[in-house]
Design a protein around this motif. Sequence first.
Motif, mmCIF file in Angstrom:
data_model
loop_
_atom_site.group_PDB
_atom_site.id
_atom_site.type_symbol
_atom_site.label_atom_id
_atom_site.label_comp_id
_atom_site.label_asym_id
_atom_site.label_seq_id
_atom_site.Cartn_x
_atom_site.Cartn_y
_atom_site.Cartn_z
ATOM 1 N N GLY A 3 17.681 9.939 4.627
ATOM 2 C CA GLY A 3 18.330 9.957 5.932
ATOM 3 C C GLY A 3 19.719 10.578 5.863
ATOM 4 N N THR A 4 20.375 10.636 7.012
ATOM 5 C CA THR A 4 21.726 11.200 7.072
ATOM 6 C C THR A 4 22.711 10.388 6.248
ATOM 7 N N ASP A 5 22.393 9.138 5.965
ATOM 8 C CA ASP A 5 23.250 8.296 5.124
ATOM 9 C C ASP A 5 22.854 8.353 3.648
ATOM 10 N N GLY A 6 21.874 9.201 3.300
ATOM 11 C CA GLY A 6 21.457 9.352 1.906
ATOM 12 C C GLY A 6 20.550 8.248 1.404
ATOM 13 N N THR A 7 19.900 7.504 2.314
ATOM 14 C CA THR A 7 19.007 6.428 1.889
ATOM 15 C C THR A 7 17.630 6.600 2.506
ATOM 16 N N ALA A 8 16.651 6.006 1.860
ATOM 17 C CA ALA A 8 15.275 5.963 2.371
ATOM 18 C C ALA A 8 14.581 4.792 1.698
ATOM 19 N N ASP A 9 13.474 4.378 2.269
ATOM 20 C CA ASP A 9 12.646 3.359 1.631
ATOM 21 C C ASP A 9 11.189 3.740 1.820
ATOM 22 N N PHE A 10 10.348 3.197 0.980
ATOM 23 C CA PHE A 10 8.916 3.442 1.114
ATOM 24 C C PHE A 10 8.144 2.282 0.518
ATOM 25 N N THR A 11 6.869 2.214 0.871
ATOM 26 C CA THR A 11 5.997 1.157 0.375
ATOM 27 C C THR A 11 4.858 1.757 -0.445
ATOM 28 N N VAL A 12 4.257 0.915 -1.269
ATOM 29 C CA VAL A 12 3.130 1.332 -2.108
ATOM 30 C C VAL A 12 1.990 0.349 -1.901
ATOM 31 N N GLY A 13 0.848 0.863 -1.528
ATOM 32 C CA GLY A 13 -0.374 0.080 -1.436
ATOM 33 C C GLY A 13 -1.244 0.365 -2.646
ATOM 34 N N GLY A 14 -2.453 -0.172 -2.649
ATOM 35 C CA GLY A 14 -3.325 0.095 -3.785
ATOM 36 C C GLY A 14 -4.726 -0.453 -3.597
ATOM 37 N N THR A 15 -5.576 -0.111 -4.546
ATOM 38 C CA THR A 15 -6.964 -0.572 -4.571
ATOM 39 C C THR A 15 -7.256 -1.191 -5.931
ATOM 40 N N LEU A 16 -7.604 -2.479 -5.915
ATOM 41 C CA LEU A 16 -7.933 -3.229 -7.124
ATOM 42 C C LEU A 16 -9.455 -3.245 -7.297
ATOM 43 N N THR A 17 -9.927 -2.889 -8.481
ATOM 44 C CA THR A 17 -11.358 -2.912 -8.780
ATOM 45 C C THR A 17 -11.702 -4.240 -9.454
ATOM 46 N N VAL A 18 -12.649 -4.962 -8.835
ATOM 47 C CA VAL A 18 -13.074 -6.272 -9.323
ATOM 48 C C VAL A 18 -14.516 -6.133 -9.809
ATOM 49 N N ASN A 19 -14.771 -6.468 -11.083
ATOM 50 C CA ASN A 19 -16.116 -6.326 -11.640
ATOM 51 C C ASN A 19 -17.047 -7.460 -11.218
ATOM 52 N N GLY A 20 -16.503 -8.649 -11.001
ATOM 53 C CA GLY A 20 -17.326 -9.788 -10.621
ATOM 54 C C GLY A 20 -17.475 -10.811 -11.723
ATOM 55 N N ASP A 21 -17.060 -10.469 -12.939
ATOM 56 C CA ASP A 21 -17.198 -11.419 -14.042
ATOM 57 C C ASP A 21 -15.843 -11.871 -14.593
#
Length: 166
Positions: free
Chosen positions: A131-149
């Motif tokens: 931004g004009t003030d030299g700052t920004a933010d962001f988020t991170v999502g994801g996908t977790l793989t579950v085998n079932g065991d």
Amino acid sequence: MKKMAILSAATLAVFATPALAAPGDSATADGAATAEIVAPITLTHVTGATLDFGTFTTGDTGGTVVVSRAGAGSITGDVRLVQGSVEAADQFDVTGDAERRFSITTGAGTVGNGTDTMNFTTDARANHTLGTDGTADFTVGGTLTVNGDESEGVYTGSYSVTVAYN
């Protein structure tokens, strides 16, 4: 004969002398140079934030738990989120040179409980602008793989995040 030899020597001397540069055959000018130093880009993990895949059952065949960059959780396959589960995207702050564009690169990770592990991939914006003030933010999502065991328990892990000016 003597005159002829002198005349021949004089003629050769005229043709053997290197040509002198005539005025206007070269020129010199000064060039211009500049340099600009910008504020270094810095990345800070927001205290208390985490990519939280929530609380779930694995089922017999597993599946995935997906957390969007907005923090919304969803599931696929035989995985079931339990009532009261809270999913969340991770959060980061960036500071640097005002209005400069930067790239975001996130790596995959693994969470474990000391006995079992599960792999996950991450999802973040590829590019962002300070931004004009030299700052920004962001988020991170994801996908977790579950085998079932996988065994029950709390699983923890990490992943890498890199920001760089474009």
